[in-house]
Design a protein around this motif. Structure first.
Motif, mmCIF file in Angstrom:
data_model
loop_
_atom_site.group_PDB
_atom_site.id
_atom_site.type_symbol
_atom_site.label_atom_id
_atom_site.label_comp_id
_atom_site.label_asym_id
_atom_site.label_seq_id
_atom_site.Cartn_x
_atom_site.Cartn_y
_atom_site.Cartn_z
ATOM 1 N N GLY A 110 0.801 -1.215 0.000
ATOM 2 C CA GLY A 110 0.000 0.000 0.000
ATOM 3 C C GLY A 110 0.832 1.263 0.000
ATOM 4 O O GLY A 110 2.002 1.271 0.397
ATOM 5 N N PRO A 111 0.250 2.360 -0.454
ATOM 6 C CA PRO A 111 0.981 3.621 -0.612
ATOM 7 C C PRO A 111 1.377 4.291 0.695
ATOM 8 O O PRO A 111 2.119 5.268 0.678
ATOM 9 N N ASP A 112 0.898 3.804 1.824
ATOM 10 C CA ASP A 112 1.271 4.387 3.112
ATOM 11 C C ASP A 112 2.366 3.584 3.806
ATOM 12 O O ASP A 112 2.709 3.861 4.963
ATOM 13 N N SER A 113 2.921 2.611 3.126
ATOM 14 C CA SER A 113 3.946 1.748 3.726
ATOM 15 C C SER A 113 5.354 2.316 3.536
ATOM 16 O O SER A 113 5.600 3.157 2.672
ATOM 17 N N VAL A 114 6.284 1.829 4.336
ATOM 18 C CA VAL A 114 7.693 2.170 4.161
ATOM 19 C C VAL A 114 8.192 1.583 2.846
ATOM 20 O O VAL A 114 8.918 2.229 2.085
ATOM 21 N N THR A 115 7.800 0.356 2.572
ATOM 22 C CA THR A 115 8.237 -0.345 1.359
ATOM 23 C C THR A 115 7.912 0.454 0.107
ATOM 24 O O THR A 115 8.734 0.578 -0.808
ATOM 25 N N TRP A 116 6.710 1.002 0.040
ATOM 26 C CA TRP A 116 6.246 1.755 -1.135
ATOM 27 C C TRP A 116 7.188 2.921 -1.432
ATOM 28 O O TRP A 116 7.511 3.194 -2.586
#
Length: 306
Positions: A19-25
């Protein structure tokens, strides 16, 4: 919307695995990830059984660029694709791995390339490199965000056949893992082949100068970012480790300044697809990192099991 598909389920699928709120993104779109990927390859090659499995079951020597591109595509799909896309990519990888075997040239024993310890090594060398390089390059990581990133990446581990709790979910766990695995690591002929490729990959004659001027610098910087014990195993001194931090920060500033133009001229199909699904406001940026003061164990666990 297709008949019979609940709106909530459809939205969850479109948001994807992280998701766009993740650190990964945010992290996986950072310009230093290419250097981090090269560091990961250097590191992964130091596990004799793991690198042997790769060399014996792929056309690495004939088509090394193909492997790099496929790996980058897998990361792109699983990060920015829909959840269905990510799960399909994971299923494809598991299916391929399930059919492959490697042979130990000394014992002549055959072993599966999807043994949990081998999958765990590949995962940890990869995400550990992403995290280490990003922090040294100046990506705005707090300790809490670093732990949250590793917790999120447990979802990636599940895609290739591991259980979430089989891989480190925090920086402390990752550090302990590398301490425990070090006695199993060694230089090998296969590692030498990977080392030679990364320093001087085959390119058409017209690109030789570019390789020496540009790629060689990236390869040297990625090698400088390795831990000292990894360099000792390779037996090549390379650039001093102290050069890695300033070099990575400089590279990130230069490439980061050009990123808007690069994305306009050569847009990532994965990021572009995510923005088309979810809106332009989800474009990856370090400025969109989660605002956390202290990530509790419960929060990390919830993120890992999302």
């Amino acid at each position: 919307m297709p008949v019979g598909v609940p709106q909530q389920s459809r939205e969850s699928d479109e948001v994807g695995l992280f998701g766009p709120d993740s650190v990964t993104w945010q992290l996986h779109a950072d310009p230093v990830m290419w250097v981090a990927g090269v560091r990961a390859l250097y590191l992964q090659a130091l596990h004799p059984r793991a690198v042997r499995a790769v060399v014996q079951n792929s056309d690495f020597r004939k088509d090394p660029w193909g492997r790099l591109i496929r790996t980058a595509d897998f990361v792109g799909v699983t990060t920015y694709g829909t959840r269905t896309d990510a799960e399909r990519a994971g299923a494809r990888v598991r299916r391929i791995h399930n059919a492959l075997r490697a042979v130990d040239p000394v014992t002549e024993q055959t072993y599966r390339i999807d043994e949990p310890e081998l999958l765990r090594w590949i995962h940890c060398a990869e995400v550990g490199s992403y995290l280490s390089v990003a922090r040294r390059a100046g990506f705005p990581f707090t300790d809490e965000l670093a732990d949250l990133y590793l917790a999120e990446q447990r979802r990636s581990a599940e895609l290739v056949g591991l259980a979430a709790d089989e891989v480190p979910g925090s920086s402390g766990e990752m550090k302990r893992y590398f301490t425990q695995i070090r006695p199993e690591l060694a230089m090998s002929d296969e590692a030498g082949s990977v080392f030679d490729f990364l320093r001087r990959p085959p390119v058409p004659f017209v690109l030789v100068l570019g390789r020496e001027m540009l790629w060689r610098q990236v390869a040297e910087l990625a090698y400088a970012a390795l831990p000292p014990w990894a360099k000792e195993l390779y037996g090549y001194r390379g650039l001093p480790s102290a050069v890695a931090g300033p070099g990575l920060k400089g590279l990130r500033r230069v490439v980061g300044a050009a990123t808007p133009v690069i994305r306009m001229v050569y847009p990532s199909p994965h990021i572009r697809g995510a923005m088309e699904r979810l809106g332009p406001e989800v474009e990856p940026s370090a400025a969109r990192l989660p605002r956390v003061g202290a990530v509790t164990q419960a929060t990390v666990a919830e993120s890992a099991n999302k």
